[in-house]
Design an enzyme around this catalytic site. Sequence first.
Site, short mmCIF file in Angstrom:
data_model
loop_
_atom_site.label_atom_id
_atom_site.label_comp_id
_atom_site.label_asym_id
_atom_site.label_seq_id
_atom_site.Cartn_x
_atom_site.Cartn_y
_atom_site.Cartn_z
N LYS A 119 0.87 -1.43 0.07
CA LYS A 119 -0.39 0.09 0.19
C LYS A 119 1.21 1.38 0.24
CE LYS A 119 -3.51 2.17 2.43
NZ LYS A 119 -4.82 1.96 3.70
N SER A 194 -9.98 1.88 3.50
CA SER A 194 -8.88 3.10 2.39
C SER A 194 -7.65 1.85 1.78
CB SER A 194 -8.01 3.61 2.83
OG SER A 194 -6.90 3.28 4.33
N SER A 218 -9.51 -0.57 6.98
CA SER A 218 -9.33 0.23 6.30
C SER A 218 -8.68 -1.42 5.49
CB SER A 218 -8.35 1.33 6.29
OG SER A 218 -9.04 2.28 6.14
#
Lengths: 519, 107
Positions: A119, A194, A218
């Site tokens: 990420k 997210s 997330s």
Amino acid sequence: MNVLVLRLANSRFPLGMTARKANARIMRDGMAELGVGTKDLVEKPATIASLREGIASGVISAVELAEQYYARIAAHNPLLNVYLSLTKEQALEQAAKVDAAAVKGEILGPLAGIPIGVKDVLTMQGAPSTAGSAILKGYEPPYDATSVAKLKAAGAVLLGKINCDEFAMGSSNENSAYGPVRNPVDTERVPGGSSGGSAAAVAANLAVATLGTDTGGSIRQPASFCGVVGVLPTYGRVSRYGLIAFASSLDRVGPFAGNVRDAAEVLQVIAGQDPKDATSSARPVPDYIGETEKDLDKLRIGVPEEYFGEGLDPEVRAAVESGIDSLRKAGCEIKKISLKHTQYAIPVYYLIATAEASANLARFDGVRYGHRSAKATNLASMYRLSREEGFGPEVKRRILLGTYALSAGYYDAYYKKAQQVRRILAEEFLTAFGEVDAIVTPTAPTAAFKLGEKTDDPLAMYLADIYTVTASLAGICGVTVPCGATSAGLPVGMQVLGAHFQESTAFRVARAVEAANAI
Amino acid sequence: MSVSLEEVERVAELASLELAEDEKPRMQRDLNAILEYVAQLNSLDTSAVEPLAQVSELLDAGSTADKGDGAALRVDETRPCLDRKVVMEEAPETNGAFFKVPKVIER
């Protein structure tokens, strides 16, 4: 494409999907007007163990495996928008090292040659880290996050950096300055957020596993939306060093994988104390992989009534209840419990997370890194204009809310109040874990929603986290595991929560759900 | 309690955020909706509850984790840090040793 990987996979179909269901999905995707290649968008990665064995025995070349992943990324990334940057040179170099070591018969690292994505809120030397924000466009951090360094040391082949909501603020991945990620299961829908890109990457087999971060849901919510496994480790279990901070008392780093055991394999590597993160725990890291194999004995499973009330989609409820049924059949004792302050978790979360964010994001000022406004005439206007031009609307909204909650006259009414209720919520979990070994709930109230469906209503978007934020506030661990699908074929995830540092228990329960769902 | 446009401007100033004119009413609307939602916390009596800033303090006594009391802090000694050159390369403007910024005090 990807013949080698397919041949090695235990199953060609996503977790819990029978051949019949998969064919139905392929037909549905084929009918949608989405251009070529959609029909094989969803693909289950081979297991880490099978790849590791293949690489060690020379059946698979790590370089060839990485090349296959890059070919697959080239085919599907234009539609899915998962990867923001690729680190092909570094990845192939690492893969070549692994192959050379394998030829010499050297002992390989636990993730040697395994293609993994990271990420974009985690720093990685030699690659940009934008955190999904325009303010960090082009920023190349000069150091590795500890979790990234540990993956490298374990031999992992890091493919590139993965899209996410800006500064990990969002529940749909639509807040990225670099465009939304599409859900591989249904490309008109969001992958969640997210860490939407990290979940989508595993669902579309654009990586065998990925790292994500979870502040209020997330990791867990996108895992649910994309039909993969996602792990929220206990606060302090995985170092936050190199994680671009959103809310420091809540932020966690954790893995996504195609199955529970692989998620445990990755957590095994990244867990542990780090001198660079004073909140990381000195507790020894247990053998998660071994623990995952243990049977359920007579584990006591709590089912909190507050997580099955108004707002829960009936199809999601049915899938989660079938997961609970399979735990009962596996010999667990299912106990109804009550976590009666749950309704207060979203307000507490959005006050605390935004307050911490308003402080953490003060560092983006155009001085040391990132965007600096060309229009500035003095120092103060440089700060203001750089931030105005660099931050997206949701980030600004949260900075304003957090600043407001911390400002003179409102501190006691909002921030202090939220911290007090945070204690009530955390202690409620501690009490519950005196009576049960794990707690199971839906991960999200609905399956994946459509792109654009909630972008105009921040509050509606925040409510997508209604079942995940409480565990974030309490610091406990959790695993999201697929437990079924809606009639439209959208995945549904069950959230298995464990007490502090009881990841092993959560893994065991999740594995039982996974096994039942695969039948 | 509802937030006025002036308050939005004041908070934006505190946060060093420049808001475009059309952004202000939108932020005002969103902040008010969110604050109205969080107001439900007022229905809880928390007068006897200590605030919780960090979860590690909740963990049991057997834990060696940092309880937030500083006991787990590392020794305060000098150690190597990132090389200045690689750090400066990421800055918008430097002279190699320092970050350069626009004038702070105007004569």
